[in-house]
Design a protein around this motif. Structure first.
Motif, PDB file in Angstrom:
ATOM      1  N   LEU A  36       9.693  17.404  -4.065  1.00  0.00           N
ATOM      2  CA  LEU A  36       8.636  16.557  -3.501  1.00  0.00           C
ATOM      3  C   LEU A  36       8.402  15.316  -4.373  1.00  0.00           C
ATOM      4  CD1 LEU A  36       5.949  19.114  -2.256  1.00  0.00           C
ATOM      5  CD2 LEU A  36       7.295  17.534  -0.865  1.00  0.00           C
ATOM      6  N   THR A  37       8.496  15.492  -5.681  1.00  0.00           N
ATOM      7  CA  THR A  37       8.344  14.350  -6.584  1.00  0.00           C
ATOM      8  C   THR A  37       9.395  13.293  -6.284  1.00  0.00           C
ATOM      9  OG1 THR A  37       7.443  15.739  -8.343  1.00  0.00           O
ATOM     10  CG2 THR A  37       8.363  13.613  -8.989  1.00  0.00           C
ATOM     11  N   LEU A  38      10.644  13.723  -6.132  1.00  0.00           N
ATOM     12  CA  LEU A  38      11.723  12.782  -5.857  1.00  0.00           C
ATOM     13  C   LEU A  38      11.567  12.135  -4.488  1.00  0.00           C
ATOM     14  CD1 LEU A  38      14.778  14.700  -7.335  1.00  0.00           C
ATOM     15  CD2 LEU A  38      13.824  12.542  -8.148  1.00  0.00           C
ATOM     16  N   VAL A  39      11.074  12.881  -3.509  1.00  0.00           N
ATOM     17  CA  VAL A  39      10.871  12.320  -2.167  1.00  0.00           C
ATOM     18  C   VAL A  39       9.876  11.164  -2.216  1.00  0.00           C
ATOM     19  CG1 VAL A  39       9.889  12.779   0.115  1.00  0.00           C
ATOM     20  CG2 VAL A  39      11.508  14.401  -0.893  1.00  0.00           C
ATOM     21  N   PHE A  40       8.731  11.388  -2.844  1.00  0.00           N
ATOM     22  CA  PHE A  40       7.725  10.331  -2.913  1.00  0.00           C
ATOM     23  C   PHE A  40       8.146   9.220  -3.871  1.00  0.00           C
ATOM     24  CE2 PHE A  40       5.033  13.654  -1.083  1.00  0.00           C
ATOM     25  CZ  PHE A  40       4.374  12.919  -0.109  1.00  0.00           C
ATOM     26  N   TYR A  52       0.833  -1.203   0.000  1.00  0.00           N
ATOM     27  CA  TYR A  52       0.000   0.000   0.000  1.00  0.00           C
ATOM     28  C   TYR A  52       0.873   1.261   0.000  1.00  0.00           C
ATOM     29  CZ  TYR A  52      -4.076  -2.902   0.980  1.00  0.00           C
ATOM     30  OH  TYR A  52      -5.078  -3.832   0.896  1.00  0.00           O
ATOM     31  N   ALA A  53       1.962   1.228   0.788  1.00  0.00           N
ATOM     32  CA  ALA A  53       2.854   2.388   0.837  1.00  0.00           C
ATOM     33  C   ALA A  53       3.515   2.626  -0.512  1.00  0.00           C
ATOM     34  CB  ALA A  53       3.912   2.179   1.918  1.00  0.00           C
ATOM     35  N   SER A  54       3.887   1.538  -1.189  1.00  0.00           N
ATOM     36  CA  SER A  54       4.521   1.668  -2.498  1.00  0.00           C
ATOM     37  C   SER A  54       3.558   2.245  -3.525  1.00  0.00           C
ATOM     38  CB  SER A  54       5.030   0.301  -2.967  1.00  0.00           C
ATOM     39  OG  SER A  54       5.625   0.403  -4.244  1.00  0.00           O
ATOM     40  N   ARG A  55       2.322   1.747  -3.540  1.00  0.00           N
ATOM     41  CA  ARG A  55       1.332   2.255  -4.480  1.00  0.00           C
ATOM     42  C   ARG A  55       0.984   3.711  -4.185  1.00  0.00           C
ATOM     43  NH1 ARG A  55       1.145   1.275  -8.937  1.00  0.00           N
ATOM     44  NH2 ARG A  55      -1.060   1.729  -9.218  1.00  0.00           N
ATOM     45  N   VAL A  95      10.032   3.589  -4.423  1.00  0.00           N
ATOM     46  CA  VAL A  95      11.050   2.607  -4.791  1.00  0.00           C
ATOM     47  C   VAL A  95      11.483   1.782  -3.578  1.00  0.00           C
ATOM     48  CG1 VAL A  95      13.424   2.329  -5.600  1.00  0.00           C
ATOM     49  CG2 VAL A  95      11.886   3.920  -6.768  1.00  0.00           C
ATOM     50  N   VAL A  96      11.750   2.465  -2.470  1.00  0.00           N
ATOM     51  CA  VAL A  96      12.242   1.768  -1.274  1.00  0.00           C
ATOM     52  C   VAL A  96      11.210   0.772  -0.752  1.00  0.00           C
ATOM     53  CG1 VAL A  96      12.907   2.068   1.143  1.00  0.00           C
ATOM     54  CG2 VAL A  96      13.839   3.591  -0.607  1.00  0.00           C
ATOM     55  N   THR A  97       9.960   1.187  -0.648  1.00  0.00           N
ATOM     56  CA  THR A  97       8.926   0.286  -0.152  1.00  0.00           C
ATOM     57  C   THR A  97       8.676  -0.872  -1.116  1.00  0.00           C
ATOM     58  OG1 THR A  97       7.276   1.827  -1.064  1.00  0.00           O
ATOM     59  CG2 THR A  97       7.747   1.974   1.301  1.00  0.00           C
ATOM     60  N   ALA A  98       8.839  -0.629  -2.420  1.00  0.00           N
ATOM     61  CA  ALA A  98       8.674  -1.715  -3.393  1.00  0.00           C
ATOM     62  C   ALA A  98       9.775  -2.762  -3.234  1.00  0.00           C
ATOM     63  CB  ALA A  98       8.677  -1.157  -4.813  1.00  0.00           C
ATOM     64  N   VAL A 124       7.423  -9.248  -4.164  1.00  0.00           N
ATOM     65  CA  VAL A 124       8.016  -9.210  -5.499  1.00  0.00           C
ATOM     66  C   VAL A 124       9.493  -9.580  -5.514  1.00  0.00           C
ATOM     67  CG1 VAL A 124       6.370  -7.570  -6.448  1.00  0.00           C
ATOM     68  CG2 VAL A 124       8.344  -6.721  -5.211  1.00  0.00           C
ATOM     69  N   HIS A 125      10.164  -9.571  -4.372  1.00  0.00           N
ATOM     70  CA  HIS A 125      11.571  -9.969  -4.271  1.00  0.00           C
ATOM     71  C   HIS A 125      12.462  -9.168  -5.221  1.00  0.00           C
ATOM     72  CE1 HIS A 125      10.330 -13.324  -1.742  1.00  0.00           C
ATOM     73  NE2 HIS A 125       9.461 -13.682  -2.674  1.00  0.00           N
ATOM     74  N   LEU A 126      12.386  -7.869  -5.139  1.00  0.00           N
ATOM     75  CA  LEU A 126      13.229  -7.013  -5.965  1.00  0.00           C
ATOM     76  C   LEU A 126      14.547  -6.745  -5.259  1.00  0.00           C
ATOM     77  CD1 LEU A 126      10.602  -4.366  -7.129  1.00  0.00           C
ATOM     78  CD2 LEU A 126      11.410  -6.349  -8.407  1.00  0.00           C
ATOM     79  N   GLY A 127      15.592  -6.583  -6.041  1.00  0.00           N
ATOM     80  CA  GLY A 127      16.882  -6.185  -5.491  1.00  0.00           C
ATOM     81  C   GLY A 127      17.117  -4.704  -5.711  1.00  0.00           C
ATOM     82  N   TRP A 128      18.123  -4.175  -5.043  1.00  0.00           N
ATOM     83  CA  TRP A 128      18.406  -2.748  -5.178  1.00  0.00           C
ATOM     84  C   TRP A 128      18.956  -2.399  -6.551  1.00  0.00           C
ATOM     85  CZ3 TRP A 128      16.251   0.334  -1.841  1.00  0.00           C
ATOM     86  CH2 TRP A 128      15.992  -0.126  -0.550  1.00  0.00           C
ATOM     87  N   THR A 129      19.558  -3.377  -7.220  1.00  0.00           N
ATOM     88  CA  THR A 129      20.142  -3.104  -8.532  1.00  0.00           C
ATOM     89  C   THR A 129      19.087  -2.670  -9.545  1.00  0.00           C
ATOM     90  OG1 THR A 129      21.873  -4.755  -8.120  1.00  0.00           O
ATOM     91  CG2 THR A 129      21.534  -4.064 -10.404  1.00  0.00           C
TER      92      THR A 129
END
Length: 229
Positions: free
Chosen positions: A60-64, A13-16, A69-72, A78-83
């Motif tokens: 503000l755009t970059l903050v959100f 929910y935070a990511s969306r 990205v971080v919450t995703a 989804v098991h995403l990596g930082w790369t």
């Protein structure tokens, strides 16, 4: 709404929410940059105030966007990596649609970095890179439409439509207010402004609005990995 949306984790929910707010703010930033540029700039408001508002909206755009990205990445579903946050099309989960989001992020980061060293690279080079922010907007829009599991919701569709019409309206406003010259650039802007809504509507009708889109979008995993999971 899909089962994922009903049973998603707080991080989902935070990511969306972060992605939606980032798209809204990016849209506002792009609209302001287009409508207030050149001869279309309002005379009752100083360029300093417009520039300050534009920069604040960009931050503000970059903050959100970073929150999105971080919450995703932290979401275990989804098991995403930082790369994959900086290298596009490398994710095992919906690589095409997540890759578009990465492309949009990279474009905006390029604008941020060059803005920090604007005095060193010169105004002409900075302006050329700064135009990437406008390219990032349609990429981000298609990323949200293609990968969002809530795309079929009426509220989300109206949100996308509002963002689209706002930017297209700003482009036509700028074209109407612009003076003679730069016919080629104005023609490209007009064609692009007319093409994006058509492409998005066609894509929605053939893809996200059709039953089974989530499975078809995820089917690119097999192609991406050379087989199934």
């Amino acid at each position: 709404m899909t089962a994922l949306a009903l049973t998603g984790s707080p991080l989902w929910y935070a990511s969306r929410a972060g992605g939606t707010l980032a798209l809204l703010l990016l849209t506002a930033t792009v609209v302001l940059g287009i409508a207030a540029g050149g001869r279309a700039a309002p005379r009752r408001i100083g360029r300093f105030e417009i520039g300050l508002l534009h920069r604040n909206l960009s931050v503000l755009t970059l903050v959100f966007l970073i929150a999105h990205v971080v919450t995703a990445v932290l979401d275990p579903f989804v098991h995403l990596g930082w790369t994959v946050t900086v290298v596009p099309f490398g994710a095992s989960y919906r690589p095409l649609w997540l890759g578009l989001g990465t492309v949009a992020l990279d474009l905006l980061l390029a604008v941020l970095v060059t803005s920090a060293v604007r005095s060193r690279i010169g105004a002409r080079r900075w302006k050329a890179v700064h135009l990437l922010a406008y390219a990032a907007w349609p990429v981000a829009l298609f990323h949200g439409v293609g990968t969002g599991t809530d795309t079929r919701l009426s509220l989300q569709l109206w949100l996308y439509a509002g963002c689209l019409m706002s930017v297209v309206g700003a482009v036509w406003w700028r074209l109407a207010k612009s003076g003679p010259g730069r016919v080629g650039g104005r023609l490209v802007a007009a064609v692009t402004a007319a093409a994006v809504p058509v492409l998005l509507a066609a894509f929605l009708a053939a893809g996200p609005l059709q039953p089974g889109w989530a499975q078809r979008a995820a089917a690119t995993i097999a192609l991406h990995l050379g087989g199934g999971r």
